[in-house]
Design a protein around this motif. Sequence first.
Motif, PDB file in Angstrom:
ATOM      1  N   ARG A 362       1.416  -6.921   3.776  1.00  0.00           N
ATOM      2  CA  ARG A 362       2.567  -6.342   2.745  1.00  0.00           C
ATOM      3  C   ARG A 362       3.261  -7.260   2.209  1.00  0.00           C
ATOM      4  NH1 ARG A 362       7.317  -1.889   4.823  1.00  0.00           N
ATOM      5  NH2 ARG A 362       8.387  -1.839   2.699  1.00  0.00           N
ATOM      6  N   LYS A 363       3.398  -7.040   0.943  1.00  0.00           N
ATOM      7  CA  LYS A 363       4.357  -8.025   0.084  1.00  0.00           C
ATOM      8  C   LYS A 363       5.360  -6.931  -0.802  1.00  0.00           C
ATOM      9  CE  LYS A 363       4.605 -11.610  -3.425  1.00  0.00           C
ATOM     10  NZ  LYS A 363       3.731 -12.388  -4.326  1.00  0.00           N
ATOM     11  N   GLY A 364       6.465  -7.160  -0.516  1.00  0.00           N
ATOM     12  CA  GLY A 364       7.438  -6.061  -1.504  1.00  0.00           C
ATOM     13  C   GLY A 364       7.316  -4.860  -0.629  1.00  0.00           C
ATOM     14  N   ASP A 365       7.047  -3.831  -1.774  1.00  0.00           N
ATOM     15  CA  ASP A 365       6.830  -2.628  -1.565  1.00  0.00           C
ATOM     16  C   ASP A 365       5.401  -2.231  -1.519  1.00  0.00           C
ATOM     17  OD1 ASP A 365       6.769  -2.628  -4.115  1.00  0.00           O
ATOM     18  OD2 ASP A 365       8.128  -0.863  -4.566  1.00  0.00           O
ATOM     19  N   LYS A 366       4.473  -3.021  -1.728  1.00  0.00           N
ATOM     20  CA  LYS A 366       3.208  -2.801  -1.857  1.00  0.00           C
ATOM     21  C   LYS A 366       2.221  -3.492  -0.944  1.00  0.00           C
ATOM     22  CE  LYS A 366       3.134  -1.165  -6.087  1.00  0.00           C
ATOM     23  NZ  LYS A 366       2.827   0.155  -6.579  1.00  0.00           N
ATOM     24  N   TYR A 367       1.121  -2.837  -0.530  1.00  0.00           N
ATOM     25  CA  TYR A 367       0.220  -3.097   0.394  1.00  0.00           C
ATOM     26  C   TYR A 367      -1.088  -3.534   0.019  1.00  0.00           C
ATOM     27  CZ  TYR A 367       3.670  -0.690   3.157  1.00  0.00           C
ATOM     28  OH  TYR A 367       4.659  -0.234   3.805  1.00  0.00           O
ATOM     29  N   TYR A 368      -1.655  -4.676   0.485  1.00  0.00           N
ATOM     30  CA  TYR A 368      -2.952  -5.353  -0.134  1.00  0.00           C
ATOM     31  C   TYR A 368      -4.098  -5.203   0.799  1.00  0.00           C
ATOM     32  CZ  TYR A 368       0.179  -6.517  -3.756  1.00  0.00           C
ATOM     33  OH  TYR A 368       1.481  -6.448  -4.883  1.00  0.00           O
ATOM     34  N   GLN A 369      -5.122  -4.835   0.541  1.00  0.00           N
ATOM     35  CA  GLN A 369      -6.481  -4.653   1.473  1.00  0.00           C
ATOM     36  C   GLN A 369      -7.176  -5.772   0.828  1.00  0.00           C
ATOM     37  OE1 GLN A 369      -9.483  -1.732   3.367  1.00  0.00           O
ATOM     38  NE2 GLN A 369      -7.707  -0.947   2.195  1.00  0.00           N
ATOM     39  N   PHE A 370      -7.562  -6.707   1.817  1.00  0.00           N
ATOM     40  CA  PHE A 370      -8.883  -7.702   1.567  1.00  0.00           C
ATOM     41  C   PHE A 370     -10.056  -7.317   2.478  1.00  0.00           C
ATOM     42  CE2 PHE A 370      -4.852  -9.590   0.302  1.00  0.00           C
ATOM     43  CZ  PHE A 370      -5.202 -10.684  -0.320  1.00  0.00           C
ATOM     44  N   ILE A 371     -11.239  -7.129   1.823  1.00  0.00           N
ATOM     45  CA  ILE A 371     -12.394  -6.725   2.659  1.00  0.00           C
ATOM     46  C   ILE A 371     -13.552  -7.687   2.117  1.00  0.00           C
ATOM     47  CG2 ILE A 371     -11.633  -4.182   2.867  1.00  0.00           C
ATOM     48  CD1 ILE A 371     -14.925  -4.759   0.857  1.00  0.00           C
ATOM     49  N   THR A 372     -14.607  -7.803   3.031  1.00  0.00           N
ATOM     50  CA  THR A 372     -15.887  -8.513   2.782  1.00  0.00           C
ATOM     51  C   THR A 372     -16.901  -7.580   2.478  1.00  0.00           C
ATOM     52  OG1 THR A 372     -15.168 -10.465   3.998  1.00  0.00           O
ATOM     53  CG2 THR A 372     -17.465 -10.164   3.771  1.00  0.00           C
ATOM     54  N   ARG A 373     -17.812  -7.952   1.497  1.00  0.00           N
ATOM     55  CA  ARG A 373     -19.003  -7.006   1.310  1.00  0.00           C
ATOM     56  C   ARG A 373     -20.163  -7.980   1.597  1.00  0.00           C
ATOM     57  NH1 ARG A 373     -23.108  -6.263  -2.900  1.00  0.00           N
ATOM     58  NH2 ARG A 373     -21.994  -8.159  -4.000  1.00  0.00           N
ATOM     59  N   SER A 374     -20.915  -7.114   2.594  1.00  0.00           N
ATOM     60  CA  SER A 374     -22.446  -7.738   2.811  1.00  0.00           C
ATOM     61  C   SER A 374     -23.155  -7.895   1.403  1.00  0.00           C
ATOM     62  CB  SER A 374     -23.074  -7.204   3.883  1.00  0.00           C
ATOM     63  OG  SER A 374     -23.705  -5.927   3.441  1.00  0.00           O
ATOM     64  N   GLY A 375     -24.353  -8.820   1.759  1.00  0.00           N
ATOM     65  CA  GLY A 375     -25.271  -9.062   0.564  1.00  0.00           C
ATOM     66  C   GLY A 375     -24.696 -10.119  -0.346  1.00  0.00           C
ATOM     67  N   GLY A 376     -23.558  -9.907  -1.158  1.00  0.00           N
ATOM     68  CA  GLY A 376     -23.180 -10.840  -1.880  1.00  0.00           C
ATOM     69  C   GLY A 376     -21.846 -11.766  -0.968  1.00  0.00           C
ATOM     70  N   TYR A 377     -21.528 -11.386   0.061  1.00  0.00           N
ATOM     71  CA  TYR A 377     -20.565 -12.036   0.925  1.00  0.00           C
ATOM     72  C   TYR A 377     -19.498 -12.499  -0.010  1.00  0.00           C
ATOM     73  CZ  TYR A 377     -23.909 -12.174   4.347  1.00  0.00           C
ATOM     74  OH  TYR A 377     -25.143 -11.954   5.464  1.00  0.00           O
TER      75      TYR A 377
END
Length: 860
Positions: A362-377
Amino acid sequence: MKQVIISIGTGLVLQRQVPRWKNRILPWFALLLLGGLSCMAGSNGSEENLAPLGKASTSFVSEGDNLAAIQRTDDPADSRVVPGDQYDNVGGGGAQWIQYEFTRFQELAASEVYWAEDGSRIHPPKQFQIQYRKDNKWETVIKPETLGLEPNQYNRIAFGPVNTKMIRLEMTPDRGFTGVKRWRVLGRQSPEQPNEAPVISMGLGYYTILPNKILLASSVTDEDPAALVCAWTKESGPGEVRFEKPSAPITYATTATPGKYVFKLKASDGQLSAEETTTVKVYESGAYYGNPILPGMFPDPHILCDNGKFHIFATSMENQASAYGRASVWISEDFVNWKMQLNNWPAYGQFNGDIWAPDILRKGDKYYQFITRSGGYDTWLAVADSPTGPWKNLRDDNTPIVSGGGKAGRIVAAYNMDSNPFIDDDGQAYMYWGWAESMGAKLTPDLKAIDGEVHFLKGTKWLPSGGDVPQWLTVDLGEPTEITRTKSSPEFKHLPYGYMIETSTDGTAWSLFADRTTNRTELPGDGYVDNGAAKARHVRITMTFCSGSWAGLYDFSIFSGDKLVSLNKPATASSSRGPGAEPKNAVDSSNGPYLADFVEGSYMIKRNATYYLLYSTGALHDGSYSVHYAMSQHPLGPFITPSDNVVLKMNEEKTTQGPGHNSVLKFKDQYYIVYHQHNQPHEEAGGIFRQACADRMEFNADGTIKQVVPTQTGVGALQPYRDPGVDVARGKYARASGFQKGTYAPEYALDHNFASKWRAASNVYPQWLMVDLNGTFDIARTETSFEYPTLAYQYKIETSLNGKDWEMYSDRTAEFPVTVSPQFDRQVARAAFVRITITGCQRPENAAGMYAFKVFEASR
């Protein structure tokens, strides 16, 4: 082609195909140690391939691969991997096995294995063993260490005949994973069908949440069920124990004294008997809520507390072949009662690959999601106005923030995974990520990109282009210099290296300075130190042995007296993997490895101006997986490793195995580590199946982290507990249409423990489970946690007063209900028995299964 037939001891025969054109020396001396030796011509005789008669099963099979191929009767053209024409265990860990189970005894005398290989990940194993089932135990037929591993042919091993219903091929990978094209087992159908002892499938001694009440579950089968007699006894333990049903395969036991107990079940049919034991740790009485905290397989959990609610984002898995599933978030107000919601991003299949390890900031009033995708990593980003979404891609060009090698400057794509965002007190955002290589970088204020250079937190290093040795690196000191000492820091501290160091004045004629080419035992630790005396301009280290790993160097330091004379001098090498792995990295100021045991799962916290980077090490597939940490005074290091840097590892009882890939919750000045552990039973899917847990984490007075002992009791409620009411099915007995083995007995759905579950014997629908409430109650609602919460199930629930006449309580068989977990069904009814019938699953390859089935009494 000729055959070499090796006879060992009393009738045990090894045969190996030896091409005429290839001259071989077989390890005869090893065989002589085992017994008599003879050579003769041989043939298969009248043996029959019985493999097609067996039921094939395995510890782990790659998603989309074909286990049935091993039983085919046609011959492969060669060992090359062809889609659908072999079994392999890519993604599995440790020793892997395949086996055949027959409906009647077979007299087996030989095995023929045709290995698969692709030149990359799939190879014949390092070694294997063949086992057969005898008297309910696995016996080793033979354990060759160098024989029978040739590609492009059948590798035959003949042995003295064994009479069995089950035979197993257990393989230890050499490098990567193993694959099998065909596996023939030869012999004849046994004319004799001997009497068999009862077969006990013992359930595990799960800690049951009921105070001092232990569920002891097993399944027992025998040729003469009418003559079968079972008896439970306490083998050891500090207190008196009472068994509710001492002569039943499934019973509850109670004791008032906490401690470690061993219970034994003996099953006898009057002629033959069998025994099995289980170990249980009984805790002090208390209001325990237990680990795991979520029903289902949800590894890599990330915890976020926001606006008074707890949120857990995790990798999801949704079938018995370990396929990855739909994005979701678990929400709780008290940290005990959790409900799941599916996320819109990433949409299932959106990235043409599995999604792993979501991390939320969470930064300020926003939420940020980080994900890893397989294959391309690669790592993708999304933004939302709420932790429950809806989410949308953050980057305007719809690209990942790191992809493959990306700005990490690495060719190996697998390095870019498990991203963890972190915001410092000054508002600066950072990202930490990596596999084997630990990386960190500043982020731009909008979090859309890396700001500046990527920092290699383990230190920079030279890596050759491949794993072959020898590989060399030479430093040009610029002028002849008196050399008195060198220090060499290879890539791995825990592996021995062989090497030699040479000096030269002109770069052509070389003199030996140090020779460790025969080293196979001494570990580098903080670096190999070699003392000597030479005057030279050029100094060369040649790596000749690296124990199966890369011949890489974090540091090659050259000293004249106490003066370092090699810093930032020109360096050349036999080869280089590419950008970020150049020879110059071995002579820069970063001598590493600072995080020598780093593997994956970065997670940064800050406490009292000290930065703590927590990470996972070991192999995620087994008990070596654990959480370690390093400390720094700056978010990008350098990091120091405390003498005891273990945060979390397998507990003494081994009920918690492979705890790792954590996040940390700070709540009301207390710290909690949220992590995953291997699910029970641990052997499922080769350690890929994992569940989310939580325990308290504390610090020592000097700022180091105390080692956390993982518990089965968990942390309980962190905010006012929402009491769901009285579950009248808790601790009662049940019946089911069937269950796979003792580990999946139906009572495990009633014990308020997400480490255990009921699973039907097959994926044929319908399947049912019936609870005997041991009394008549007015019930108000039921709560069902299916085995795969991100999937929808069709089901119906019925009630009865006598166990024979049934009334419909809830009917969800017409269509799949909304996919959330748990499922709630509400209606007031009077019942002494409650039955749930599962008629379908969104992924029909899954057997029916439930972590929990609760029946709540109506309020009085």
